[in-house]
Design a protein around this motif. Sequence first.
Motif, PDB file in Angstrom:
ATOM      1  N   GLY A  17       6.310  52.433  97.500  1.00 34.88           N
ATOM      2  CA  GLY A  17       5.916  51.745  98.724  1.00 34.88           C
ATOM      3  C   GLY A  17       6.925  50.738  99.224  1.00 34.88           C
ATOM      4  N   VAL A  18       7.975  50.466  98.453  1.00 34.38           N
ATOM      5  CA  VAL A  18       9.018  49.506  98.839  1.00 34.38           C
ATOM      6  C   VAL A  18      10.236  50.276  99.332  1.00 34.38           C
ATOM      7  CG1 VAL A  18      10.523  47.646  98.045  1.00 34.38           C
ATOM      8  CG2 VAL A  18       8.187  47.827  97.148  1.00 34.38           C
ATOM      9  N   THR A  19      10.831  49.822 100.418  1.00 29.04           N
ATOM     10  CA  THR A  19      12.029  50.470 100.944  1.00 29.04           C
ATOM     11  C   THR A  19      13.286  49.734 100.492  1.00 29.04           C
ATOM     12  OG1 THR A  19      12.112  49.160 102.980  1.00 29.04           O
ATOM     13  CG2 THR A  19      10.718  51.138 102.998  1.00 29.04           C
ATOM     14  N   VAL A  20      14.403  50.436 100.555  1.00 27.95           N
ATOM     15  CA  VAL A  20      15.685  49.813 100.229  1.00 27.95           C
ATOM     16  C   VAL A  20      15.963  48.655 101.173  1.00 27.95           C
ATOM     17  CG1 VAL A  20      18.183  50.177 100.147  1.00 27.95           C
ATOM     18  CG2 VAL A  20      16.645  51.890  99.178  1.00 27.95           C
ATOM     19  N   ASP A  21      15.639  48.819 102.448  1.00 25.91           N
ATOM     20  CA  ASP A  21      15.866  47.757 103.426  1.00 25.91           C
ATOM     21  C   ASP A  21      15.095  46.490 103.074  1.00 25.91           C
ATOM     22  OD1 ASP A  21      17.600  49.280 104.907  1.00 25.91           O
ATOM     23  OD2 ASP A  21      16.109  49.892 106.399  1.00 25.91           O
ATOM     24  N   GLY A  44      23.921  56.007  96.574  1.00 24.44           N
ATOM     25  CA  GLY A  44      23.168  57.145  97.078  1.00 24.44           C
ATOM     26  C   GLY A  44      21.700  56.840  97.305  1.00 24.44           C
ATOM     27  N   ASP A  45      20.879  57.869  97.184  1.00 25.16           N
ATOM     28  CA  ASP A  45      19.438  57.710  97.357  1.00 25.16           C
ATOM     29  C   ASP A  45      18.856  56.981  96.143  1.00 25.16           C
ATOM     30  OD1 ASP A  45      19.478  59.062  99.779  1.00 25.16           O
ATOM     31  OD2 ASP A  45      19.127  61.018  98.846  1.00 25.16           O
ATOM     32  N   VAL A  46      18.140  55.912  96.394  1.00 25.01           N
ATOM     33  CA  VAL A  46      17.567  55.113  95.313  1.00 25.01           C
ATOM     34  C   VAL A  46      16.185  55.670  94.964  1.00 25.01           C
ATOM     35  CG1 VAL A  46      16.831  52.823  94.601  1.00 25.01           C
ATOM     36  CG2 VAL A  46      18.828  53.090  96.094  1.00 25.01           C
ATOM     37  N   PRO A  47      15.962  56.068  93.718  1.00 25.77           N
ATOM     38  CA  PRO A  47      14.670  56.657  93.348  1.00 25.77           C
ATOM     39  C   PRO A  47      13.577  55.601  93.231  1.00 25.77           C
ATOM     40  CG  PRO A  47      16.046  56.437  91.411  1.00 25.77           C
ATOM     41  CD  PRO A  47      16.901  56.034  92.591  1.00 25.77           C
ATOM     42  N   GLU A  48      12.338  56.067  93.203  1.00 25.24           N
ATOM     43  CA  GLU A  48      11.214  55.171  92.946  1.00 25.24           C
ATOM     44  C   GLU A  48      11.133  54.854  91.459  1.00 25.24           C
ATOM     45  OE1 GLU A  48       7.457  56.579  94.378  1.00 25.24           O
ATOM     46  OE2 GLU A  48       7.847  55.916  96.427  1.00 25.24           O
ATOM     47  N   SER A  70      16.154  51.208  90.989  1.00 30.02           N
ATOM     48  CA  SER A  70      14.986  51.877  91.553  1.00 30.02           C
ATOM     49  C   SER A  70      14.191  50.896  92.387  1.00 30.02           C
ATOM     50  CB  SER A  70      14.109  52.471  90.440  1.00 30.02           C
ATOM     51  OG  SER A  70      13.518  51.447  89.656  1.00 30.02           O
ATOM     52  N   ARG A  71      13.425  51.445  93.296  1.00 33.11           N
ATOM     53  CA  ARG A  71      12.538  50.645  94.134  1.00 33.11           C
ATOM     54  C   ARG A  71      11.103  51.004  93.780  1.00 33.11           C
ATOM     55  NH1 ARG A  71      10.963  54.352  97.899  1.00 33.11           N
ATOM     56  NH2 ARG A  71      12.269  56.231  97.928  1.00 33.11           N
ATOM     57  N   HIS A  72      10.240  50.024  93.752  1.00 29.95           N
ATOM     58  CA  HIS A  72       8.858  50.305  93.384  1.00 29.95           C
ATOM     59  C   HIS A  72       8.180  51.129  94.473  1.00 29.95           C
ATOM     60  CE1 HIS A  72       9.715  47.705  90.166  1.00 29.95           C
ATOM     61  NE2 HIS A  72       9.227  46.574  90.625  1.00 29.95           N
ATOM     62  N   ALA A 115      11.697  45.783  92.719  1.00 33.66           N
ATOM     63  CA  ALA A 115      12.687  46.747  92.251  1.00 33.66           C
ATOM     64  C   ALA A 115      13.070  46.524  90.796  1.00 33.66           C
ATOM     65  CB  ALA A 115      13.938  46.630  93.131  1.00 33.66           C
ATOM     66  N   VAL A 116      13.887  47.464  90.314  1.00 33.22           N
ATOM     67  CA  VAL A 116      14.567  47.337  89.024  1.00 33.22           C
ATOM     68  C   VAL A 116      16.064  47.349  89.309  1.00 33.22           C
ATOM     69  CG1 VAL A 116      14.975  48.351  86.757  1.00 33.22           C
ATOM     70  CG2 VAL A 116      12.697  48.501  87.789  1.00 33.22           C
ATOM     71  N   LEU A 117      16.789  46.417  88.684  1.00 29.78           N
ATOM     72  CA  LEU A 117      18.226  46.303  88.911  1.00 29.78           C
ATOM     73  C   LEU A 117      18.938  46.204  87.576  1.00 29.78           C
ATOM     74  CD1 LEU A 117      16.648  43.922  90.953  1.00 29.78           C
ATOM     75  CD2 LEU A 117      18.596  44.717  92.284  1.00 29.78           C
ATOM     76  N   ASP A 118      20.244  46.522  87.567  1.00 30.96           N
ATOM     77  CA  ASP A 118      21.049  46.326  86.371  1.00 30.96           C
ATOM     78  C   ASP A 118      22.481  45.992  86.782  1.00 30.96           C
ATOM     79  OD1 ASP A 118      22.394  48.713  87.006  1.00 30.96           O
ATOM     80  OD2 ASP A 118      21.449  49.878  85.415  1.00 30.96           O
ATOM     81  N   PHE A 119      23.417  46.043  85.817  1.00 31.53           N
ATOM     82  CA  PHE A 119      24.808  45.661  86.072  1.00 31.53           C
ATOM     83  C   PHE A 119      25.765  46.747  85.599  1.00 31.53           C
ATOM     84  CE2 PHE A 119      22.223  41.910  85.856  1.00 31.53           C
ATOM     85  CZ  PHE A 119      22.689  41.117  86.895  1.00 31.53           C
ATOM     86  N   LYS A 120      25.295  47.986  85.598  1.00 34.14           N
ATOM     87  CA  LYS A 120      26.103  49.099  85.115  1.00 34.14           C
ATOM     88  C   LYS A 120      26.999  49.634  86.228  1.00 34.14           C
ATOM     89  CE  LYS A 120      22.872  50.393  81.478  1.00 34.14           C
ATOM     90  NZ  LYS A 120      21.972  51.443  80.932  1.00 34.14           N
ATOM     91  N   THR A 121      27.943  48.792  86.621  1.00 34.68           N
ATOM     92  CA  THR A 121      28.937  49.130  87.635  1.00 34.68           C
ATOM     93  C   THR A 121      30.313  48.793  87.068  1.00 34.68           C
ATOM     94  OG1 THR A 121      28.700  46.924  88.613  1.00 34.68           O
ATOM     95  CG2 THR A 121      27.332  48.683  89.534  1.00 34.68           C
ATOM     96  N   PRO A 122      31.385  49.327  87.642  1.00 35.50           N
ATOM     97  CA  PRO A 122      32.721  49.065  87.092  1.00 35.50           C
ATOM     98  C   PRO A 122      33.054  47.578  86.967  1.00 35.50           C
ATOM     99  CG  PRO A 122      32.821  50.887  88.622  1.00 35.50           C
ATOM    100  CD  PRO A 122      31.435  50.336  88.729  1.00 35.50           C
ATOM    101  N   ASP A 123      32.611  46.766  87.918  1.00 33.26           N
ATOM    102  CA  ASP A 123      32.908  45.335  87.853  1.00 33.26           C
ATOM    103  C   ASP A 123      31.697  44.493  87.444  1.00 33.26           C
ATOM    104  OD1 ASP A 123      31.416  45.710  90.115  1.00 33.26           O
ATOM    105  OD2 ASP A 123      32.778  44.683  91.481  1.00 33.26           O
ATOM    106  N   ASN A 124      30.631  45.170  86.996  1.00 31.25           N
ATOM    107  CA  ASN A 124      29.412  44.495  86.513  1.00 31.25           C
ATOM    108  C   ASN A 124      28.722  43.654  87.574  1.00 31.25           C
ATOM    109  OD1 ASN A 124      31.345  44.125  83.645  1.00 31.25           O
ATOM    110  ND2 ASN A 124      29.479  45.347  83.644  1.00 31.25           N
ATOM    111  N   ARG A 125      28.743  44.133  88.829  1.00 29.73           N
ATOM    112  CA  ARG A 125      27.919  43.508  89.858  1.00 29.73           C
ATOM    113  C   ARG A 125      26.518  44.109  89.816  1.00 29.73           C
ATOM    114  NH1 ARG A 125      28.919  44.216  95.197  1.00 29.73           N
ATOM    115  NH2 ARG A 125      30.333  45.967  94.897  1.00 29.73           N
ATOM    116  N   MET A 126      25.563  43.392  90.362  1.00 28.91           N
ATOM    117  CA  MET A 126      24.176  43.831  90.315  1.00 28.91           C
ATOM    118  C   MET A 126      23.975  45.107  91.131  1.00 28.91           C
ATOM    119  SD  MET A 126      20.644  41.761  91.201  1.00 28.91           S
ATOM    120  CE  MET A 126      21.005  40.392  90.099  1.00 28.91           C
ATOM    121  N   ARG A 127      23.291  46.072  90.508  1.00 32.65           N
ATOM    122  CA  ARG A 127      23.061  47.378  91.109  1.00 32.65           C
ATOM    123  C   ARG A 127      21.567  47.625  91.277  1.00 32.65           C
ATOM    124  NH1 ARG A 127      23.494  53.247  88.265  1.00 32.65           N
ATOM    125  NH2 ARG A 127      22.364  52.053  86.685  1.00 32.65           N
ATOM    126  N   LEU A 128      21.203  48.242  92.379  1.00 35.68           N
ATOM    127  CA  LEU A 128      19.818  48.625  92.592  1.00 35.68           C
ATOM    128  C   LEU A 128      19.559  49.943  91.880  1.00 35.68           C
ATOM    129  CD1 LEU A 128      17.076  48.198  93.946  1.00 35.68           C
ATOM    130  CD2 LEU A 128      18.003  49.244  96.024  1.00 35.68           C
TER     131      LEU A 128
END
Length: 256
Positions: free
Chosen positions: A207-211, A225-229, A203-205, A188-201
């Motif tokens: 063939g990879v699922t969120v689970d 919401g729905d995580v894009p590829e 996109s998923r590569h 996946a690709v993750l970042d910290f662009k959240t109000p409290d700067n916690r790690m956010r998902l």
Amino acid sequence: MSGTTSDATLDEICVTAIAEAFRGDGEILCNPIGNVPVCGGRLARATFEPDLMMTDTIAYLVANTIPVGEPNPEKIIEGYIPFRSIFDAVWNGRRHVVMGASQIDMWGNQNFAAIGDPKRPKAQLLGMRGAPGNAINHTVTYWIPNHSKQVFVEKVDVISAPGYDKIRQLHEATRRWFEIRRVVTNLAVLDFKTPDNRMRLVSRHPGVTVDQIVDATSFELVIEGDVPETRVPTEEELRLIREVIDPRGVRKAEFK
């Protein structure tokens, strides 16, 4: 995306994701460490970020795109930046480095120093190296080829580079250039662009699922919401990766 191709392999998708981390950086020192990050940095410069400054991974700034793993590539040298000069770029924030991580937590605290009790570690790793100065002084992206619960942990054993929870404790002048831009993994690709700067998902590569990503992470990710590829490379990007940047396929060694 127009011009994309569907036969890209995981390594090429990860290279492209790392390249995307440099989008918008402009004229700074692009300093990716490791074969996959170097491929990503060179891809960014060869396509959408032509003003990036890149070294030959030794001491020369080069104007052309040289292949990874080539012992004597033809170089168009445009500058000289020995190790002592790197700090000028580090201290003023004009650098974006890609580092690895043996452990990382939800705030972006990173460890590649030791595993276990620091006084009697189970495994001694790289040590602090330049991680503390890198993280505080300029933008950092992390490349982690093995996304697992052993790496994505609740709490790192040693903080080699601080995350957002620790950096908030410092004076504003000290943290003015602090940014963890991306975490790119084999899942996946993750970042910290959240109000409290916690790690956010982000996109998923393909063939990879969120689970699968959740199951490989020891802490709760922010999922909106729905995580894009993750986007696949364009035909031109794929040509550059395969024929110009890494014709020997050195990047593939990091993937099972």
